[in-house]
Design an enzyme around this catalytic site. Sequence first.
Site, PDB file in Angstrom:
ATOM      1  N   LYS A   1      36.613  56.124  58.560  1.00 56.37           N
ATOM      2  CA  LYS A   1      37.871  56.554  57.953  1.00 56.37           C
ATOM      3  C   LYS A   1      37.626  57.762  57.051  1.00 56.37           C
ATOM      4  CE  LYS A   1      38.260  52.341  56.735  1.00 56.37           C
ATOM      5  NZ  LYS A   1      38.644  51.123  55.995  1.00 56.37           N
TER       6      LYS A   1
ATOM      7  N   GLU B   1      40.474  44.342  66.467  1.00 57.04           N
ATOM      8  CA  GLU B   1      40.612  43.749  65.129  1.00 57.04           C
ATOM      9  C   GLU B   1      42.084  43.620  64.732  1.00 57.04           C
ATOM     10  OE1 GLU B   1      40.677  46.087  61.784  1.00 57.04           O
ATOM     11  OE2 GLU B   1      40.010  47.937  62.734  1.00 57.04           O
TER      12      GLU B   1
HETATM   13  N1  PSU Z   1      40.686  51.845  59.883  1.00 57.41           N
HETATM   14  C1  PSU Z   1      41.994  52.095  59.704  1.00 57.41           C
HETATM   15  N2  PSU Z   1      42.736  51.193  59.030  1.00 57.41           N
HETATM   16  C2  PSU Z   1      42.191  50.014  58.569  1.00 57.41           C
HETATM   17  C3  PSU Z   1      40.822  49.751  58.780  1.00 57.41           C
HETATM   18  C4  PSU Z   1      40.123  50.700  59.440  1.00 57.41           C
HETATM   19  O1  PSU Z   1      42.487  53.135  60.117  1.00 57.41           O
HETATM   20  O2  PSU Z   1      42.912  49.214  57.985  1.00 57.41           O
HETATM   21  C5  PSU Z   1      40.201  48.453  58.305  1.00 57.41           C
HETATM   22  C6  PSU Z   1      39.230  47.977  59.356  1.00 57.41           C
HETATM   23  O3  PSU Z   1      39.541  46.643  59.633  1.00 57.41           O
HETATM   24  C7  PSU Z   1      37.879  48.111  58.706  1.00 57.41           C
HETATM   25  C8  PSU Z   1      38.214  47.842  57.267  1.00 57.41           C
HETATM   26  O4  PSU Z   1      36.959  47.200  59.222  1.00 57.41           O
HETATM   27  O5  PSU Z   1      39.432  48.561  57.109  1.00 57.41           O
HETATM   28  C9  PSU Z   1      37.112  48.264  56.325  1.00 57.41           C
HETATM   29  O6  PSU Z   1      37.432  47.878  55.040  1.00 57.41           O
HETATM   30  P1  PSU Z   1      36.328  47.986  53.868  1.00 57.41           P
HETATM   31  O7  PSU Z   1      36.068  49.447  53.706  1.00 57.41           O
HETATM   32  O8  PSU Z   1      36.970  47.357  52.657  1.00 57.41           O
HETATM   33  O9  PSU Z   1      35.140  47.231  54.356  1.00 57.41           O
END
Ligand code: PSU
Length: 308
Positions: free
Chosen positions: A165, A33
């Site tokens: 996360k 990604e």
């Molecule tokens: N994990 C990290 N840093 C990030 C992300 C994940 O350590 O920036 C990103 C990934 O792309 C994940 C997204 O898919 O954050 C999820 O965001 P949200 O919770 O808004 O869906």
Amino acid sequence: MHTKRNRGEYPHFETSREIAQALDESAPVVALETCVVARGLPRPMNLETAQQLEQLVRREGATPATIGVLGGQIKVGLSGEELQYLATKREVRKVSRRELPIVAALGLDGATTVAATLCVAHRVGIEVLATGGIGGVHLRHPFDVSADLPEIASTSSVVVCAGAKSILDLPRTLEWLETHAVPVLGYGTDRFPNFYSRDSGLPVSARVDTPDEAVRIIQTKRDLGLEGGILLAVPIPETDEVPPSTIESVLNEALSLAQEQGITGQALSPFLLERIAELTKGASVRANVALLKNNVVIAARVARALAA
Ligand code: PSU
Ligand code: MN
């Protein structure tokens, strides 16, 4: 996991020649990604890390497919210059599945989340994706559920991560995955990893100790005709862990700051990750890079075992 589609079938898609060839030969490919590159890591470390991740995948004998959107073109496999552009451009839009038609139609740039990357990867026939941590159910905002979760649940693929996360509500996230029948495999562990540290104290569905063991479950799921994804959770290497107590105190501070400043929705994850990076003086960022590198290596090995 599905019949290979003609890559020309989708307008707005552009698959690099190298990746198209690898897919034609059923050679191992790992999707990566760009949201973590453009929004999740500080500069210039973000670009260096993105380049290193691709190298690590290659070293393991697989082809990296870094996915992002440039001028509305959904790129499967960014060139060196394109990766640099996304990593250095100011304010790249975070693109989840919801935003894909918007950026494609309007000719915009975007960095794809796990959800959007998985969606694109599946359409061209890539079955393995590696990331740092998936999105999930937010702490203090249980109605804020990442689009990563339904995408993983509905896409026949393997997502390799170091857990969700740590800014998230892990019990709720695991409950969601259970409801939607996503097997959560622990790589060399029977506990769900805690992103910055190895053990959240929560159980996984099964432990696997080798890529072949993971592939056995993946293949069997396919043989049973069970659609949907599998999560392969790989704990961060011991030497790179940040103690949970350190994260807990800074996370509470970061959550309160978000509340004070009215940060919600799509902006919440990037905001919290940035505050944690500041409050741990970069320790969280170093851990994030270490676990990303570890994950892509395991993902490449799984992709190879799957292709064998
Ligand atoms: N994990 C990290 N840093 C990030 C992300 C994940 O350590 O920036 C990103 C990934 O792309 C994940 C997204 O898919 O954050 C999820 O965001 P949200 O919770 O808004 O869906
Ligand atoms: Mn959200």
